[in-house]
Motif scaffolding. Structure first.
Motif, PDB file in Angstrom:
ATOM      1  N   ASP A  90     -14.766  -4.638 -38.138  1.00 55.29           N
ATOM      2  CA  ASP A  90     -14.505  -4.973 -39.536  1.00 55.29           C
ATOM      3  C   ASP A  90     -14.618  -3.730 -40.421  1.00 55.29           C
ATOM      4  N   THR A  91     -13.552  -3.485 -41.200  1.00 61.97           N
ATOM      5  CA  THR A  91     -13.512  -2.342 -42.097  1.00 61.97           C
ATOM      6  C   THR A  91     -12.971  -2.818 -43.430  1.00 61.97           C
ATOM      7  N   ARG A  92     -13.783  -2.731 -44.438  1.00 56.77           N
ATOM      8  CA  ARG A  92     -13.464  -3.273 -45.756  1.00 56.77           C
ATOM      9  C   ARG A  92     -12.102  -2.790 -46.254  1.00 56.77           C
ATOM     10  N   GLY A  93     -11.208  -3.731 -46.550  1.00 57.56           N
ATOM     11  CA  GLY A  93      -9.917  -3.401 -47.131  1.00 57.56           C
ATOM     12  C   GLY A  93      -8.879  -2.900 -46.155  1.00 57.56           C
ATOM     13  N   LEU A  94      -9.258  -2.708 -44.876  1.00 56.84           N
ATOM     14  CA  LEU A  94      -8.316  -2.251 -43.860  1.00 56.84           C
ATOM     15  C   LEU A  94      -8.107  -3.342 -42.822  1.00 56.84           C
ATOM     16  N   ALA A  95      -6.964  -3.269 -42.152  1.00 57.11           N
ATOM     17  CA  ALA A  95      -6.699  -4.227 -41.081  1.00 57.11           C
ATOM     18  C   ALA A  95      -7.837  -4.251 -40.062  1.00 57.11           C
ATOM     19  N   THR A  96      -8.226  -5.426 -39.666  1.00 56.05           N
ATOM     20  CA  THR A  96      -9.125  -5.614 -38.525  1.00 56.05           C
ATOM     21  C   THR A  96      -8.582  -6.817 -37.783  1.00 56.05           C
ATOM     22  N   THR A  97      -7.700  -6.560 -36.823  1.00 61.86           N
ATOM     23  CA  THR A  97      -6.889  -7.632 -36.244  1.00 61.86           C
ATOM     24  C   THR A  97      -7.213  -7.964 -34.806  1.00 61.86           C
ATOM     25  N   SER A 104      -4.492 -11.487 -40.177  1.00 66.75           N
ATOM     26  CA  SER A 104      -3.673 -10.654 -41.053  1.00 66.75           C
ATOM     27  C   SER A 104      -4.359 -10.278 -42.365  1.00 66.75           C
ATOM     28  N   VAL A 105      -5.386 -11.015 -42.754  1.00 63.04           N
ATOM     29  CA  VAL A 105      -6.079 -10.738 -44.020  1.00 63.04           C
ATOM     30  C   VAL A 105      -7.261  -9.815 -43.735  1.00 63.04           C
ATOM     31  N   PRO A 106      -7.325  -8.632 -44.354  1.00 67.89           N
ATOM     32  CA  PRO A 106      -8.424  -7.701 -44.086  1.00 67.89           C
ATOM     33  C   PRO A 106      -9.778  -8.310 -44.410  1.00 67.89           C
ATOM     34  N   PRO A 107     -10.826  -7.891 -43.706  1.00 65.48           N
ATOM     35  CA  PRO A 107     -12.167  -8.399 -43.994  1.00 65.48           C
ATOM     36  C   PRO A 107     -12.681  -7.892 -45.331  1.00 65.48           C
ATOM     37  N   GLU A 108     -13.639  -8.613 -45.877  1.00 67.40           N
ATOM     38  CA  GLU A 108     -14.183  -8.267 -47.189  1.00 67.40           C
ATOM     39  C   GLU A 108     -15.349  -7.302 -47.120  1.00 67.40           C
ATOM     40  N   ALA A 109     -15.889  -7.089 -45.932  1.00 76.07           N
ATOM     41  CA  ALA A 109     -17.063  -6.219 -45.802  1.00 76.07           C
ATOM     42  C   ALA A 109     -16.962  -5.402 -44.520  1.00 76.07           C
ATOM     43  N   ASP A 110     -17.666  -4.281 -44.494  1.00 80.86           N
ATOM     44  CA  ASP A 110     -17.732  -3.432 -43.310  1.00 80.86           C
ATOM     45  C   ASP A 110     -18.632  -4.040 -42.252  1.00 80.86           C
ATOM     46  N   ALA A 111     -18.295  -3.813 -40.991  1.00 80.70           N
ATOM     47  CA  ALA A 111     -19.247  -4.043 -39.914  1.00 80.70           C
ATOM     48  C   ALA A 111     -20.454  -3.136 -40.124  1.00 80.70           C
ATOM     49  N   GLU A 112     -21.590  -3.525 -39.552  1.00 81.08           N
ATOM     50  CA  GLU A 112     -22.794  -2.717 -39.759  1.00 81.08           C
ATOM     51  C   GLU A 112     -22.618  -1.301 -39.230  1.00 81.08           C
TER      52      GLU A 112
END
Length: 475
Positions: A90-97, A104-112
């Motif tokens: 998960d990377t805020r604002g970037l594809a995490t598919t 298709s919708v980017p995650p809202e928060a970063d992975a730890e």
């Protein structure tokens, strides 16, 4: 190293400590380094398909690093170093598919782990392609292919597989599209593509790096890990991912006792590379003992059905955190059936199996998992103890096959460390023609630092890594 023009050779050969010293001395900026890697992505990635998204803030991240350094507030060795992330992190604002068009919708928060990298000052350059769903959608999957990113190419020979599932991370590092990259592994997904790309890949003990915000196969043993051209860079990236001190001292080969799990008969070039590796280890003062790791067939027989059950449980829990995503395995299956790309190359047999999987409270599942983990640990523990070994060495991979269809049989040496939850590192060791062959060093419980130190000593002795040639094929 001209800060205005970093050549391909500069990028290929430089280590993180060297880059950090140049930035501290004013001979290089993080912004200049980042722009050099972004130029490489533009130049080479159309042939490689290793990068699925570039972070539009990468240059501003690097400029902020330069401002910190100018104020005497550098955050350490990783500050200003460009990093690529596997596209299941998960990377805020970037594809995490995870390679799937369903996410298709980017995650809202970063992975730890991304939070830790940002805290260390790393520049998030973008996301890398991967074998879709971590190569856990079909037994006939093509390594390095996803519906999102297409087929990643091996940079040494472009029509050959990069292996997977951390395909794009391995290829991007080998081709100098970033200084380092983060991959993930459940069963070989870091070390196998590292071997095929001719780079370093370290699979740490699960739990050392947080799994929070990483698309799972099985949370019990999924782990992120570093991929790099140099062992020292892998160790420094690993420390940043953990949030620990990046101090690293290479070990020595002299006096080590190494078990050699030859896995002969898969390929004559693999046998040759293993034999030359054994000769090198002995010449440098190590003692080698041929070993066979027991219980491998029994481990695989119970581990795969246990993984299927864990996959359903853990993936459905993750999917509930993602906006616009399917919520259940059934919804994911139906999405793929309706999508024009997802099933164009292979099926989703493992997703169908997961739909019918036992719950994690089922006693049959619990027996399968306990048996698989217990036998895997016994396999390594008993072998290490019986021969008073420091580590076990084995071939990582055979020569890369054509990038189409399911993976053929190979050495399959990642299984015991993966299922046991023990550390494993792959290092370049030789070639079959233009195709890299790596060797793996498997450690016992908690031997992460020892494995990395030994890998650095072997790297220095072997000096086997080559810059990719980008050949179109092999005659």
């Amino acid at each position: 190293m001209d800060p205005m023009h970093l050549s391909a050779a500069d990028l290929d050969q430089a280590t993180i400590p060297q880059l950090a010293r140049r930035m501290a001395d004013g001979g290089l900026t993080a912004a200049g380094l980042t722009r050099a890697y972004l130029r490489r992505v533009v130049e080479l990635d159309p042939r490689l398909r290793a990068v699925v998204a570039v972070d539009p803030t990468a240059e501003s991240q690097a400029e902020e690093s330069d401002r910190r350094r100018a104020l005497g507030q550098s955050r350490g060795l990783m500050d200003g170093i460009p990093v690529l992330l596997k596209d299941n992190i998960d990377t805020r604002g970037l594809a995490t598919t995870a390679g799937s068009r369903a996410l298709s919708v980017p995650p809202e928060a970063d992975a730890e782990v991304v939070t830790r990298l940002r805290a260390a000052g790393a520049v998030v350059l973008g996301k890398t392609n991967m074998t879709e769903w971590g190569n856990f959608r079909s037994p006939w999957a093509s390594s390095g292919w996803s519906a999102v990113g297409g087929q990643t190419a091996n940079p040494h020979v472009l029509d050959r597989t990069p292996c997977g599932s951390s395909s794009g991370s391995a290829v991007a590092v080998a081709a100098s599209l970033a200084q380092v990259a983060v991959g993930t592994e459940t069963n070989g997904s870091i070390v196998s593509p590292a071997g095929h790309a001719g780079i370093v890949g370290f699979k740490p003990t699960p739990g050392r790096v947080s799994n929070a915000g990483i698309v799972p196969i099985t949370a019990l043993r999924d782990t992120a890990g570093p991929m790099a051209r140099h062992v020292v860079d892998a160790a420094i990236l690993m420390a940043a991912m953990e949030g620990t001190d990046p101090s690293f001292t290479p070990g020595t080969l002299r006096g080590a006792r190494i078990g050699v799990w030859r896995r002969t008969g898969f390929d004559p070039d693999v046998d040759r590379v293993v034999a030359s590796t054994v000769e090198l280890l002995r010449d440098r003062g190590a003692t080698t003992v041929d070993v066979e790791l027991p219980y491998q067939d029994a481990i695989q027989a119970v581990d795969r059905p246990a993984m299927v059950a864990e996959f359903r449980h853990d993936l459905e829990r993750y999917l509930r955190t993602r906006t616009g995503a399917p919520r259940t395995m059934r919804e994911l299956v139906e999405f793929n059936e309706a999508d024009p790309v997802e099933l164009s190359r292979f099926g989703q047999e493992l997703l169908h199996d997961a739909e019918k999987a036992r719950p994690l409270t089922d006693p049959v599942y619990r027996h399968q998992r306990l048996t698989a983990t217990g036998l895997a640990r016994r396999s390594l523990d008993e072998t290490l103890a019986a021969h008073r070994l420091d580590l076990v060495m084995a071939p990582t991979n055979g020569p890369a096959w054509l990038a189409r269809g399911a993976d053929p049989s190979g050495p399959r040496t990642a299984l015991p460390a993966a299922v046991a939850g023990y550390p494993n590192v792959s290092i370049p060791a030789g070639f079959a023609g233009p195709l890299p062959i790596g060797v793996s060093f498997l450690g016992g419980r908690g031997a992460d630092e020892a494995v990395l130190r030994f890998a650095a000593a072997f790297e220095d002795a072997a000096r086997a890594r080559r810059t990719p040639a980008y050949l179109p094929g092999v005659a």
